[in-house]
Scaffold this motif. Structure first.
Motif, short mmCIF file in Angstrom:
data_model
loop_
_atom_site.label_atom_id
_atom_site.label_comp_id
_atom_site.label_asym_id
_atom_site.label_seq_id
_atom_site.Cartn_x
_atom_site.Cartn_y
_atom_site.Cartn_z
N LEU A 115 0.84 -1.21 0.00
CA LEU A 115 0.00 0.00 0.00
C LEU A 115 0.87 1.25 0.00
O LEU A 115 0.55 2.25 -0.66
CB LEU A 115 -0.94 -0.01 1.21
CG LEU A 115 -2.07 -1.05 1.15
CD1 LEU A 115 -2.85 -1.08 2.47
CD2 LEU A 115 -3.02 -0.74 -0.01
N ALA A 118 2.03 1.67 -3.47
CA ALA A 118 0.95 2.08 -4.37
C ALA A 118 0.69 3.59 -4.31
O ALA A 118 0.35 4.21 -5.31
CB ALA A 118 -0.33 1.32 -4.02
N LEU A 139 -0.94 1.51 -8.22
CA LEU A 139 -2.07 1.23 -7.33
C LEU A 139 -2.83 -0.02 -7.72
O LEU A 139 -2.97 -0.95 -6.90
CB LEU A 139 -3.00 2.44 -7.25
CG LEU A 139 -4.25 2.26 -6.37
CD1 LEU A 139 -3.86 1.86 -4.96
CD2 LEU A 139 -5.09 3.53 -6.37
N PRO A 140 -3.37 -0.12 -8.95
CA PRO A 140 -4.10 -1.35 -9.28
C PRO A 140 -3.22 -2.59 -9.26
O PRO A 140 -3.68 -3.68 -8.88
CB PRO A 140 -4.66 -1.07 -10.67
CG PRO A 140 -3.85 0.04 -11.22
CD PRO A 140 -3.42 0.86 -10.05
N SER A 183 -0.63 -3.15 -7.26
CA SER A 183 -0.42 -3.51 -5.86
C SER A 183 -1.67 -4.15 -5.26
O SER A 183 -1.59 -5.12 -4.50
CB SER A 183 -0.02 -2.28 -5.05
OG SER A 183 1.23 -1.78 -5.46
N LEU A 184 -2.83 -3.62 -5.61
CA LEU A 184 -4.08 -4.18 -5.09
C LEU A 184 -4.31 -5.59 -5.59
O LEU A 184 -4.78 -6.47 -4.85
CB LEU A 184 -5.26 -3.28 -5.48
CG LEU A 184 -5.31 -1.90 -4.80
CD1 LEU A 184 -6.49 -1.09 -5.31
CD2 LEU A 184 -5.37 -2.04 -3.28
N SER A 185 -3.97 -5.84 -6.85
CA SER A 185 -4.12 -7.21 -7.38
C SER A 185 -3.18 -8.17 -6.65
O SER A 185 -3.55 -9.32 -6.36
CB SER A 185 -3.86 -7.23 -8.89
OG SER A 185 -2.49 -7.04 -9.19
N ILE A 202 -2.09 -7.81 -3.54
CA ILE A 202 -2.61 -7.96 -2.18
C ILE A 202 -3.73 -9.00 -2.13
O ILE A 202 -3.74 -9.88 -1.26
CB ILE A 202 -3.10 -6.60 -1.65
CG1 ILE A 202 -1.90 -5.70 -1.34
CG2 ILE A 202 -3.97 -6.78 -0.40
CD1 ILE A 202 -2.27 -4.26 -1.03
#
Length: 414
Positions: free
Chosen positions: A98, A101, A171-172, A174-176, A178
């Protein structure tokens, strides 16, 4: 090693988290960090900056990986030796991802990336110890095939998702990562039940630190495997670290994030042909021939590409490279488990073995950055920079060929 035979579902669950771990770096190392450097750094400095960021991160990993593994080997938690470290590691890794990101500058992104390296290796080192803990000797080859399949699917899947679908945005991407890391950690922790370590060995600092040294005279097979894998991964990271910048600076392509993903998709196609097949074949002809042939294929692909470099040829040869890489990863774990110095300290020893991957992540980008610095000092024009890529790729091919040769020095297993 476990005496209980693993079902097909057991082997799938054991290897599933390996997909996420490799997706993690397939997205960050191949797409997200190089894309951030390409956006924010002047063309003449991109390779040097990228080399420094990735090399420092890998240096962090090289320290944490065996240390976390050794601590895991000694854990007396009721959850077992491995699962507590996996849980803590993924929680900390989510926080670091995070931070990456939302990093507003390249400097902060680099710091966050180094924290990602640290936290990632806390959990991954302990997870590596589950393999020798849970897999009976008769199933090492098939389980290694699953791990190999998840290795290249994860690396390529991360690159494809981050490059083609998410355009290299931190950001996207890193979210994927996670979502996958949390999901597969939860599934692994839930599916496998460990027997807690009842008695922790007495702790002595000197013995603890000495344990990180594996004497090559006492364990020559482990040392030769380490060297062979080190050379193979030097070749691999020499190519992948600078792949996006090569497409941008040498081939002068647009939308390089997506095109890097397409190259990795080509590698997946080849790997699907060879990964599980090579693992099964290794039971009949041995692991060493598979590793040697796979390295030879990967080295030859590079030299053929340099004869007439183009993106179309890169995609075609990417399939062939994938056949070699898929075969290599399919027997990688099996070889390591067969030559471990001690099964009682498996996570620590696998952590040391893991340095054969993390050390190339330090040296390959560092050598690449130094190479481009020298080339640009000698000749300041674009042609000089292009010459740097040619030299880099030839060096990568040499690494693969040396990896093919050194694997034959192992005597204790086929």
């Amino acid at each position: 090693m476990s005496a209980r035979r693993l079902s097909l579902v057991d082997q799938l669950f054991l290897s599933l988290h390996w997909f996420s771990l490799n997706y993690h770096w397939g997205a960050l190392l191949t797409i997200v960090v190089p894309a951030a450097v390409a956006r924010q750094v002047l063309p003449a400095q991109r390779e040097q900056v990228l080399g420094v960021i990735t090399a420092v991160g890998a240096l962090v990993a090289m320290v944490v990986l065996p240390l976390a593994g050794a601590l895991s080997d000694r854990s007396t938690s009721r959850l077992g030796r491995r699962r507590p470290f996996m849980i803590v590691g993924v929680i900390l890794n989510v926080c670091a991802l995070l931070a990456l990101a939302y990093a507003p500058t390249l400097v902060l992104l680099a710091v966050a990336f180094w924290l990602v390296e640290l936290t990632y290796n806390i959990g991954s080192s302990a997870y590596g110890g589950l393999f020798p803990d849970m897999v009976p000797e008769a199933q090492v080859a098939s389980a290694s095939g699953f791990m190999g399949l998840m290795t290249f699917l994860g690396i390529a899947g991360g690159g494809i998702a981050a490059g083609v679908l998410l355009s290299g945005r931190p950001l996207p991407a890193s979210l994927s990562i996670i979502v996958l890391m949390v999901l597969t950690t939860a599934l692994t922790v839930w599916w496998f039940r460990e027997q807690p370590l009842l008695h922790r060995p007495p702790f002595k600092w000197r013995e603890f630190l000495v344990g990180f040294w594996v004497d090559p005279r006492q364990h020559p097979d482990f040392a030769w495997l380490f060297l062979s894998r080190f050379l193979t991964m030097m070749g691999f990271y020499t190519l992948t670290t600078f792949l996006l910048l090569f497409l941008l600076s040498y081939l002068h392509l647009q939308n390089v994030e997506a095109k890097t993903g397409y190259v990795q998709a080509a590698v997946v196609l080849g790997g699907l042909v060879s990964a599980y097949t090579a693992a099964r074949l290794s039971d009949r002809i041995g692991r060493r021939p598979i590793v040697s042939i796979a390295n030879g294929i990967m080295g030859a692909v590079i030299l053929v590409f340099l004869l007439a470099p183009s993106f179309t040829l890169m995609l075609l040869l990417g399939v062939v490279f994938g056949i070699g890489f898929g075969a290599f990863t399919s027997v990688d774990w099996a070889l390591a488990v067969e030559v471990l110095p001690s099964k009682s300290s498996a996570a620590k020893d696998l952590g040391i073995w893991g340095i054969s991957v993390t050390l190339p992540q330090v040296l390959a980008p560092g050598f690449g950055a130094l190479l481009f610095y020298i080339v640009r000092r000698v000749g300041a024009d674009q042609g000089a920079s292009n010459q740097g890529y040619i030299i880099l790729f030839v060096i990568g091919a040499v690494y693969f060929f040396l990896g093919a040769l050194t694997i034959w020095k192992i005597r204790g297993t086929r």
